[in-house]
Design a protein around this motif. Structure first.
Motif, PDB file in Angstrom:
ATOM      1  N   VAL A  61       0.862  -1.348   0.105  1.00  0.00           N
ATOM      2  CA  VAL A  61       0.029   0.024  -0.008  1.00  0.00           C
ATOM      3  C   VAL A  61       0.787   1.194  -0.107  1.00  0.00           C
ATOM      4  CG1 VAL A  61      -1.654   1.287   1.124  1.00  0.00           C
ATOM      5  CG2 VAL A  61      -1.682  -1.214   1.169  1.00  0.00           C
ATOM      6  N   HIS A  62       0.918   2.019  -0.963  1.00  0.00           N
ATOM      7  CA  HIS A  62       1.601   3.295  -1.308  1.00  0.00           C
ATOM      8  C   HIS A  62       0.680   4.493  -0.522  1.00  0.00           C
ATOM      9  CE1 HIS A  62       4.526   1.155  -3.571  1.00  0.00           C
ATOM     10  NE2 HIS A  62       3.435   0.628  -4.183  1.00  0.00           N
ATOM     11  N   LEU A  63       0.702   4.682   0.880  1.00  0.00           N
ATOM     12  CA  LEU A  63       0.181   5.628   1.324  1.00  0.00           C
ATOM     13  C   LEU A  63       1.028   6.274   2.383  1.00  0.00           C
ATOM     14  CD1 LEU A  63      -3.402   4.076   2.150  1.00  0.00           C
ATOM     15  CD2 LEU A  63      -2.883   5.942   0.373  1.00  0.00           C
ATOM     16  N   SER A  64       0.589   7.411   3.003  1.00  0.00           N
ATOM     17  CA  SER A  64       1.291   8.024   4.110  1.00  0.00           C
ATOM     18  C   SER A  64       0.841   7.299   5.400  1.00  0.00           C
ATOM     19  CB  SER A  64       1.215   9.486   4.170  1.00  0.00           C
ATOM     20  OG  SER A  64       1.135  10.127   5.603  1.00  0.00           O
ATOM     21  N   ILE A  65       1.466   7.142   6.191  1.00  0.00           N
ATOM     22  CA  ILE A  65       1.324   6.386   7.744  1.00  0.00           C
ATOM     23  C   ILE A  65       0.570   7.602   8.373  1.00  0.00           C
ATOM     24  CG2 ILE A  65       3.535   7.022   8.840  1.00  0.00           C
ATOM     25  CD1 ILE A  65       1.382   3.888   9.333  1.00  0.00           C
ATOM     26  N   ASP A  66       0.696   8.676   8.194  1.00  0.00           N
ATOM     27  CA  ASP A  66      -0.123   9.642   8.843  1.00  0.00           C
ATOM     28  C   ASP A  66      -1.589   9.659   8.365  1.00  0.00           C
ATOM     29  OD1 ASP A  66       2.262  10.619  10.341  1.00  0.00           O
ATOM     30  OD2 ASP A  66       2.841  12.119   8.822  1.00  0.00           O
ATOM     31  N   ASP A  67      -1.906   9.448   7.025  1.00  0.00           N
ATOM     32  CA  ASP A  67      -3.051   9.266   6.699  1.00  0.00           C
ATOM     33  C   ASP A  67      -3.854   8.179   6.880  1.00  0.00           C
ATOM     34  OD1 ASP A  67      -2.536  11.841   5.175  1.00  0.00           O
ATOM     35  OD2 ASP A  67      -2.326  10.857   3.251  1.00  0.00           O
ATOM     36  N   VAL A  68      -3.278   7.086   7.117  1.00  0.00           N
ATOM     37  CA  VAL A  68      -3.879   5.814   7.747  1.00  0.00           C
ATOM     38  C   VAL A  68      -4.121   6.099   9.126  1.00  0.00           C
ATOM     39  CG1 VAL A  68      -3.403   3.350   8.066  1.00  0.00           C
ATOM     40  CG2 VAL A  68      -2.758   4.370   5.882  1.00  0.00           C
ATOM     41  N   ALA A  69      -3.245   6.689   9.918  1.00  0.00           N
ATOM     42  CA  ALA A  69      -3.400   6.833  11.435  1.00  0.00           C
ATOM     43  C   ALA A  69      -4.651   7.778  11.605  1.00  0.00           C
ATOM     44  CB  ALA A  69      -2.132   7.301  11.895  1.00  0.00           C
ATOM     45  N   GLU A  70      -4.573   8.762  10.824  1.00  0.00           N
ATOM     46  CA  GLU A  70      -5.852   9.995  10.855  1.00  0.00           C
ATOM     47  C   GLU A  70      -6.988   9.312  10.216  1.00  0.00           C
ATOM     48  OE1 GLU A  70      -7.319  13.921   8.697  1.00  0.00           O
ATOM     49  OE2 GLU A  70      -4.987  13.497   8.712  1.00  0.00           O
ATOM     50  N   ALA A  71      -7.277   8.475   9.477  1.00  0.00           N
ATOM     51  CA  ALA A  71      -8.349   7.939   9.098  1.00  0.00           C
ATOM     52  C   ALA A  71      -8.810   6.652  10.105  1.00  0.00           C
ATOM     53  CB  ALA A  71      -8.121   6.858   7.901  1.00  0.00           C
ATOM     54  N   LEU A  72      -7.822   6.060  10.856  1.00  0.00           N
ATOM     55  CA  LEU A  72      -8.135   5.308  11.735  1.00  0.00           C
ATOM     56  C   LEU A  72      -8.690   5.941  13.132  1.00  0.00           C
ATOM     57  CD1 LEU A  72      -5.454   2.548  12.039  1.00  0.00           C
ATOM     58  CD2 LEU A  72      -7.924   2.159  11.928  1.00  0.00           C
ATOM     59  N   ASP A  73      -8.196   6.911  13.656  1.00  0.00           N
ATOM     60  CA  ASP A  73      -8.529   7.882  14.669  1.00  0.00           C
ATOM     61  C   ASP A  73      -9.799   8.635  14.371  1.00  0.00           C
ATOM     62  OD1 ASP A  73      -6.234   7.031  16.115  1.00  0.00           O
ATOM     63  OD2 ASP A  73      -5.239   8.985  16.067  1.00  0.00           O
TER      64      ASP A  73
END
Length: 156
Positions: free
Chosen positions: A13-25
């Protein structure tokens, strides 16, 4: 792209870890997030952005999709992770008086607001808190990706 959910092991998956973390939160019943593996993007669905009917149409498309392309983020129903982060962070405060005061700020209703107000009085501690909080959110994001059989890849 056909992806069997049960065999989704090691898909990059080519995404920013920050974007994934923000979506989870931030994934709640009012604001939903879906990972689109084909487009390698996170889709945000919010009543503030599109109508209820359009949101329903998107979820019908996702439900009918048999390729495994879409992965909904889990809905966050409480603030357990954030509260646990505050507790763990407070344990790292070396000054006993400040640590005791911090413990008091997170006791009872309104803990998040009181902690935020409290930490603002200690700029170095506040800076450390935001770094700590971001690192914890990133760890949760990496764990979720792993549970889904996905591997975060950084574009070189």
């Amino acid at each position: 792209m056909m992806i069997d959910e049960k065999k989704r092991n090691g898909i990059p998956v080519h995404l920013s870890i920050d974007d994934v973390a923000e979506a989870l939160d931030n994934c709640t019943y009012d604001t939903r997030y879906i990972l689109d593996l084909e487009k390698q993007e996170i889709i945000e669905l919010s009543e503030n952005m599109i109508s209820d009917d359009e949101i329903q149409d998107v979820f019908e498309e996702i439900d009918e999709d048999e390729t495994g392309r879409y992965i909904p983020f889990p809905i966050r129903t409480d603030s357990r992770d954030g509260y646990a982060d505050m507790q763990l962070f407070i344990e790292t405060i070396e000054d006993q008086l400040i640590r005791n005061e911090a413990v008091q700020t997170i006791t009872g209703s309104g803990a998040f607001r009181r902690f935020k107000d409290f930490i603002r009085f200690y700029p170095e501690l506040e800076k450390r808190w935001f770094t700590w909080k971001d690192e914890r959110a990133s760890l949760r994001a990496l764990e979720w990706l792993e549970e889904e059989g996905l591997i975060l890849k950084k574009d070189d």
